[in-house]
Scaffold this motif. Structure first.
Motif, short mmCIF file in Angstrom:
data_model
loop_
_atom_site.label_atom_id
_atom_site.label_comp_id
_atom_site.label_asym_id
_atom_site.label_seq_id
_atom_site.Cartn_x
_atom_site.Cartn_y
_atom_site.Cartn_z
N HIS A 65 -7.26 -0.95 5.78
CA HIS A 65 -6.21 -0.10 6.34
C HIS A 65 -5.97 1.11 5.43
O HIS A 65 -5.69 2.21 5.89
CB HIS A 65 -4.95 -0.94 6.52
N HIS A 106 0.85 -1.19 0.00
CA HIS A 106 0.00 0.00 0.00
C HIS A 106 0.88 1.24 0.00
O HIS A 106 2.11 1.13 0.06
CB HIS A 106 -0.98 -0.02 1.18
N HIS A 150 1.43 3.87 2.01
CA HIS A 150 1.91 4.65 3.17
C HIS A 150 3.44 4.80 3.12
O HIS A 150 4.14 3.88 2.73
CB HIS A 150 1.48 3.97 4.48
N ASP A 201 -0.31 -4.18 6.03
CA ASP A 201 -0.83 -3.77 7.34
C ASP A 201 -2.28 -4.20 7.56
O ASP A 201 -3.03 -3.56 8.31
CB ASP A 201 -0.72 -2.24 7.49
N ASP A 231 5.81 4.69 5.30
CA ASP A 231 6.69 3.75 6.01
C ASP A 231 6.82 2.43 5.26
O ASP A 231 7.57 1.55 5.68
CB ASP A 231 6.22 3.53 7.46
N HIS A 232 6.11 2.28 4.15
CA HIS A 232 6.23 1.07 3.32
C HIS A 232 6.90 1.35 1.98
O HIS A 232 7.62 0.49 1.48
CB HIS A 232 4.85 0.45 3.07
ZN ZN Z 1 0.18 1.44 6.54
#
Ligand code: ZN
Length: 221
Positions: free
Chosen positions: A138, A65, A67, A157, A69-70
Motif C-alpha cells: 500500500h 504508514h 499517509h 491499510d 489520514d493516519h
Molecule cells: Zn493509507
C-alpha cells in the motif's frame, strides 16, 4: 471501545470524511496507533474519554504508514511529549514522493522525523511485547503490529474486511501487497484491526477474509 484487556479500537464511521481507525493500547507505555487527521482528533478524544482513557496519557504514537489520514495528528501528541515511531522506509518516503500526497491535499508533510524507527521484529512497549512486520504494498514500508499473546493484528491499510489497501498512490506496489498479505495470513489472528472499516473478530472470520481477498482481488491487482 474496549476490545481486549487494555486494547481499545476506535473505528472511523463517518461516511463524509475520510479518516482512519485508531487503536489504543494501555499499560506501562500507553500507545496510540494511527491517530488520523488533526482536524478530526476531537471525535477520537471524545470516544477515548468515554472509555475513561485520556489522550494526554499517550506516551507513544505508532504510525502504520505515512499517509495523512493516519498520521497527520501525530504532531498533537509530539507537542505534548509523546514519542513517535514509524518505519525508516516510510520516513524516507515522506521526504520524497510521499510528501506529494500531502501537498495534493493541501497539507504539508511532517517536518519532524520520528523519535525512533520501527524495525522488523520485536518491539517492547513496556511489559507488553509486540512484533513489527514490515509489509509493503500500500506504501513502501507500511508496518503491521502483531500482539502474539492477544492474537491481535493491527493491519494498517494492508487489508480490510472484504478489501485491500489501494496501490495506485505513489509508492504503492501490487505484487508487494500480495506478498505482504500472504505473509500476515500465516499468523494466528483472533482480532484483526484494519486501518479502515470494521474489526474482524474470530479466527474463522479472519481466515475467511484472507481467503476471500486472495480469490477476489489477487488476479485483479
Ligand atoms: Zn493509507
Amino acid at each position: 471501545m474496549k476490545i481486549l484487556d487494555e486494547i481499545y479500537f476506535y473505528p472511523w464511521e463517518s461516511m463524509t470524511e475520510n479518516n482512519c481507525n485508531t487503536v489504543f493500547i494501555d499499560g506501562e507505555v500507553p500507545t496510540l496507533v494511527d491517530p488520523g487527521h488533526t482536524h478530526l482528533l476531537g471525535q477520537l478524544f471524545e470516544d477515548m474519554e468515554a472509555d475513561g482513557v485520556s489522550p494526554d496519557d499517550v506516551k507513544l504514537v505508532i504510525s502504520t504508514h505515512g499517509h495523512p489520514d493516519h498520521c497527520e495528528g501525530n504532531e498533537w501528541f509530539r507537542q505534548r511529549g509523546a514519542m513517535v515511531a514509524v518505519s525508516k522506509g516510510e520516513d524516507d518516503f515522506l521526504r520524497g514522493s510521499g510528501g506529494d500526497i500531502y501537498r495534493s491535499f493541501g497539507m504539508e508533510p511532517p517536518e519532524t522525523g520520528p523519535d525512533f524507527f520501527l524495525q522488523e521484529g520485536e518491539l517492547d512497549v513496556g511489559a507488553r511485547r509486540a512484533e513489527v512486520l514490515i509489509t509493503p504494498g500500500h506504501s513502501p514500508a507500511s508496518a503491521c503490529i502483531y500482539f502474539e499473546r492477544e492474537k491481535a493484528l493491527i493491519a494498517g491499510d494492508l487489508i480490510f474486511q472484504g478489501g485491500v489497501g489501494r496501490v495506485d498512490l505513489p509508492g504503492g506496489d501490487a505484487e508487494q501487497l500480495k506478498e505482504s498479505i500472504v505473509r500476515v495470513a500465516q499468523l494466528d489472528i483472533e482480532h484483526l484491526f484494519p486501518g479502515h472499516g470494521p474489526i474482524i473478530s474470530g479466527q474463522e472470520n479472519v481466515m475467511a477474509n484472507f481467503d476471500f481477498i486472495q480469490q477476489a482481488f489477487f488476479q485483479m491487482l
